[in-house]
Design an enzyme around this catalytic site. Structure first.
Site, PDB file in Angstrom:
ATOM      1  CB  ILE A 356       8.400  17.776  10.708  1.00  0.00           C
ATOM      2  CG1 ILE A 356       9.376  17.011   9.801  1.00  0.00           C
ATOM      3  CG2 ILE A 356       6.961  17.512  10.309  1.00  0.00           C
ATOM      4  CD1 ILE A 356       9.265  15.494   9.929  1.00  0.00           C
ATOM      5  CE  LYS A 381       6.965   7.856  -1.087  1.00  0.00           C
ATOM      6  NZ  LYS A 381       5.544   7.504  -1.243  1.00  0.00           N
ATOM      7  CE  LYS A 423      11.696  -0.556   1.117  1.00  0.00           C
ATOM      8  NZ  LYS A 423      10.374  -1.197   1.166  1.00  0.00           N
ATOM      9  CG  ASN A 460       6.945  -1.636  -0.332  1.00  0.00           C
ATOM     10  OD1 ASN A 460       7.609  -0.644  -0.482  1.00  0.00           O
ATOM     11  ND2 ASN A 460       7.469  -2.794   0.050  1.00  0.00           N
ATOM     12  CB  VAL A 461       0.829   1.521   0.428  1.00  0.00           C
ATOM     13  CG1 VAL A 461       0.712   1.195   1.889  1.00  0.00           C
ATOM     14  CG2 VAL A 461       1.646   2.768   0.211  1.00  0.00           C
ATOM     15  CB  SER A 464       2.463   5.039  -2.088  1.00  0.00           C
ATOM     16  OG  SER A 464       3.567   4.294  -2.547  1.00  0.00           O
ATOM     17  CB  VAL A 468       6.604  -0.383  -8.577  1.00  0.00           C
ATOM     18  CG1 VAL A 468       5.442  -1.190  -8.031  1.00  0.00           C
ATOM     19  CG2 VAL A 468       7.270  -1.107  -9.721  1.00  0.00           C
TER      20      VAL A 468
END
Length: 654
Positions: A356, A381, A423, A460-461, A464, A468
Site C-alpha cells: 500500500i 499491528k 489502542k 483484540n480478536v 488472529s 496470544v
C-alpha cells in the site's frame, strides 16, 4: 451404457408404481369387484393417467433425484407433482361431465372421485417408497463393506448435551454413520417439554445439571455439546460438569460453521477457548449489506491477514461484481485466493501482490479496477515491535492509509471503511498513535470528498495471526510456564467472523466521517484466559505454572473503546455504536501529517514519538503514564458479562 440401463430401470419402476396405484385405487373403491362398464373406462384412462402423472414428475425434476440420497425435501417435491397431476384429472372429470352429451369420448374421463383421491395417496407412497427402499438398501450395503476391524472397534457411549436444532442434526448424522466410534446413548436438555421424548431413537433423559448421574447410569465415556448457539457461559458450565464426571468433552462448532442444515461430523472437536467465550450470534441487516456490496467492485487491503481474509470470505457471500485482493505477503495472498477460488465464485476474483506504500502500483490498481467500496485492513499491528521500528509504523499505518484514502477519493469510490483499534484511544504505543493519526486523516478528508470515509474500531480478536492463544498453547505443550505480562492485564474480545460481520454492517450504515465502535462485551483478565487454556489442554492448574513477566513497552493494562469527546451513541444495530469528533482543520492536519514524512526513516524512536505527539495530543508513551482506570462500558444497555479477550501480548486487530 450402465447409466442408461439404470435410468431405464428407474423409469420402469416409477411407471409400475403408478400403474399399481391406479388399479389398486379401483379395487379398493369397488371392494375388489370392479363393474364391467367401469373396467372399460379404467382400461382407457389407465395409460393417460399414468403418462400425465409421470410428465408432472419429470417436469419437477423428480427423475433426476439420486435414489440413494432421497430426502424429506425430495418427498415433498414428489407429493406436489402427484397432487398437481391428480388435480388436473379432477378438473378434467368436471369438464367431461359438462360435455359428455356432446362428446362421447368424454365419458371415459368420468372416473369416481374416490378413485382419484385413493390413486393420489397410493401414487405418492409408491414413488417415494421405491426410493426409500433404495436408500435403505444402499446404507445397509455401505455398512456391510466397512472393514471388520472398524465394526469390532469399541464405540464410545456418548451423551449428547442439547436436544435443539444442532442436537437433532448430530443425532441424524450419527444414525447414518454407524462406522464411527460414537454410540449416542442419551440426550440432556433443560427444556422440560423435551424430557421423556426420543429423537432419532435416542431418549432425552434429563437436564444438563443431571449430567454426572446420567453419565454413570449409561456408562458414558464422553459428551458432545450439541448446542451450536449456546453462549460461552453455558458451554463453560457444561465443560465443568463433564470434567467433574470424568468425561472427555467435544463440541459442535458455532452456527456460522453449519452449512445447509448439516453438521459435518469431522468438525466435531474438543472444546476450545472460543467456545468458552461465545456470545449470541450477530444478527445482521442482510438487505443493507447486500445493497452496499452486491454487483459492486470491492477492494480489500491486507487481504491475506486475519481480518482481511475473513472480510473477503464475508464479502463473497454478498456476490460483488469483482473482489480485488491487495496483499504484499505472497503466500498469504495465495492461500486466501485459492480458498475463495475453489467454490468457483460467481464474481471476478483479482489477487494483487502490492504494497500500500507503493504509490505507483496502487494507482495502477485503482485506475484499472475502479473500486466502489474499499476496506482498508492493512497495517502493522504488533505493539512491542512497532515501539522498536517506529518509523515503519508511521510509514505503513499513516502514509499507507493516506495513499489508499487519497486514491479512493480521486477515483470516486462510494465508501472507504478503515479498520482501526481500541489502542488508538488515548494511545500509549506508537502503533496506537499511528492508527489514531490514520483515523484523524480519514475523518478530516471525509467532508471534502464524494467518498464516504468511515472508521470501525474494535479491540483484540480471538485467533488472529500472532495472537496470544497459539502462543499460550505452545507454552503449554512444552510443559510451561505460561507467560502473562501482568495479573491485571485485561482486553476486550471478539471473534474474527463476528468482527468482520459487524464491519460490513457498520460500513453499510456510514454516511461519512463517523467512527463506529463495536460492542465487545466486558473485558477479561488475560491470566484467566491462560488458566482456561491450561484446563482445556487436560492439565490441572498446579501442573502448569503461570508466571508474570511485567508489562512491555507501549502496553496498557486496560483498553478503551472511545474518547470522551466522541459522544458515542446507539445506532439501529444493538452491537454497533457511532461517534463523531469535532471538525478538523484540514490544512493544519495535512501539514502536521506531512511533517511526519521527515521521521519515517529515522532510527530514533524518541524522535518519531515526539513527531506523533504533534498530531495526537493525547498520545502519552507508556513509560510516562500510570495504568488508567478500568474503562466503563460503552453507552446503552449493559453488555453481556461474557469473557472478552485476546492479548496479554498486545496484539491489535487491524
Amino acid at each position: 451404457m450402465l447409466k442408461t440401463f439404470a435410468r431405464t430401470v428407474q423409469i420402469l419402476i416409477d411407471l409400475t408404481a403408478l400403474s399399481v396405484a391406479f388399479w389398486l385405487a379401483f379395487a379398493l373403491r369397488f371392494d375388489w369387484d370392479i363393474p364391467a362398464p367401469m373396467l372399460r373406462k379404467a382400461l382407457v384412462a389407465w395409460p393417460m393417467l399414468v403418462a400425465t402423472q409421470y410428465a408432472f414428475l419429470a417436469a419437477a425434476g423428480v427423475p433426476r433425484i439420486a435414489w440413494r440420497y432421497v430426502s424429506l425435501g425430495d418427498a415433498l417435491m414428489i407429493m406436489s407433482s402427484t397432487a398437481l397431476a391428480s388435480g388436473a384429472f379432477f378438473v378434467l372429470r368436471f369438464v367431461a361431465a359438462a360435455t359428455r352429451h356432446h362428446v362421447h369420448a368424454a365419458d371415459y374421463a368420468l372416473l369416481p372421485l374416490g378413485v382419484n383421491a385413493i390413486d393420489f395417496v397410493l401414487s405418492f407412497l409408491g414413488v417415494v417408497g421405491a426410493r426409500v427402499v433404495r436408500r435403505l438398501t444402499a446404507e445397509r450395503a455401505a455398512a456391510a463393506v466397512i472393514p471388520v476391524q472398524t465394526n469390532r472397534r469399541h464405540r464410545a457411549a456418548t451423551l449428547l448435551v442439547g436436544a435443539g436444532q444442532g442436537g437433532v442434526m448430530v443425532a441424524k448424522e450419527l444414525a447414518a454413520r454407524r462406522d464411527l466410534a460414537i454410540q449416542p446413548v442419551a440426550f440432556l436438555d433443560d427444556d422440560p417439554l423435551k424430557i421423556g421424548t426420543r429423537i432419532h431413537g435416542i431418549p432425552v433423559v434429563g437436564r444438563t445439571e443431571h449430567l454426572g448421574p446420567v453419565a454413570a447410569r449409561y456408562g458414558a465415556a464422553q459428551a458432545i455439546i450439541t448446542m451450536s448457539s449456546a453462549p460461552g457461559s453455558t458451554v463453560r458450565a457444561i465443560v465443568e460438569r463433564c470434567r467433574a464426571a470424568g468425561l472427555d468433552t467435544k463440541v459442535v462448532p458455532g452456527l456460522h460453521e453449519i452449512v445447509g442444515g448439516r453438521v459435518n461430523l469431522s468438525r466435531i472437536r474438543h472444546v476450545a477457548i472460543d467456545d468458552l467465550l461465545r456470545r449470541d450470534p450477530v444478527q445482521l441487516d442482510m438487505a443493507a449489506i447486500e445493497d452496499f456490496v452486491r454487483d459492486r467492485v470491492a477492494l480489500v487491503t491486507g487481504a491475506g491477514g486475519s481480518i482481511g481474509s475473513e472480510l473477503c470470505r464475508q464479502l463473497a457471500r454478498f456476490k460483488p461484481a469483482k473482489l480485488v485482493l491487495i496483499e504484499k505477503a505472497e503466500n498469504a495472498l495465495f492461500e486466501i485466493h485459492r480458498e475463495l477460488e475453489e467454490p468457483q465464485p460467481q464474481f471476478q476474483l483479482v489477487p494483487c501482490v502490492a504494497d500500500i506504500c507503493d504509490d505507483t502500483r496502487m494507482r495502477n490498481i485503482f485506475e484499472r479496477h475502479r473500486p466502489h467500496v474499499v476496506f482498508h485492513a492493512a497495517a502493522h499491528k504488533h505493539v512491542p515491535m512497532m515501539e522498536r521500528d517506529s518509523g515503519e509504523a508511521v510509514k505503513n499505518n499513516v502514509f499507507g492509509t493516506k495513499a489508499v484514502a487519497d486514491l479512493a477519493d480521486e477515483f470516486g469510490a462510494n465508501a472507504f471503511v478503515m479498520i482501526s483499534t481500541d489502542k488508538a484511544i488515548n494511545p500509549t504505543s506508537v502503533m496506537g498513535a499511528t492508527k489514531r493519526v490514520a483515523e484523524i486523516y480519514t475523518q478530516a478528508l471525509s467532508p471534502r470528498s464524494r467518498t464516504r470515509f468511515v472508521t470501525v474500531r474494535f479491540g483484540n480478536v480471538l485467533g488472529s495471526n500472532g495472537s496470544v492463544i497459539p502462543i499460550f498453547k505452545q507454552q503449554i505443550e512444552r510443559g510451561g510456564p505460561v507467560r502473562v505480562t501482568h495479573p491485571e492485564m485485561r482486553r476486550y474480545f471478539m471473534t474474527i467472523p463476528e468482527a468482520c460481520q459487524l464491519v460490513l454492517q457498520a460500513g453499510s450504515m456510514g454516511k461519512g466521517g463517523e467512527i463506529f465502535v463495536l460492542d465487545m462485551g466486558e473485558p477479561i483478565k488475560i491470566v484467566d484466559l491462560a488458566r482456561d487454556l491450561i484446563r482445556l489442554s487436560g492439565f490441572r492448574e498446579d501442573e502448569i505454572d503461570v508466571v508474570f513477566t511485567g508489562t512491555r513497552p507501549g502496553e496498557k493494562l486496560f483498553e478503551e473503546l472511545s474518547l470522551s469527546d466522541e459522544n458515542v451513541a446507539k445506532t439501529a444495530h444493538p452491537k454497533v455504536y457511532v461517534g463523531r469528533t469535532p471538525s478538523w482543520n484540514w490544512d493544519q492536519i495535512r501539514g502536521r501529517i506531512s511533517a511526519l514524512a521527515d521521521v519515517v526513516d529515522s532510527e530514533d524512536p524518541a524522535l518519531v514519538r515526539k513527531s506523533l505527539q504533534t498530531v495526537v495530543a493525547e498520545y502519552a508513551p507508556a513509560d510516562r503514564i500510570n495504568a488508567p482506570a478500568l474503562p466503563s462500558a460503552i453507552p446503552g444497555d449493559a453488555a453481556a458479562s461474557e469473557p472478552a479477550v485476546e492479548a496479554g501480548l498486545s496484539v491489535a486487530t487491524s
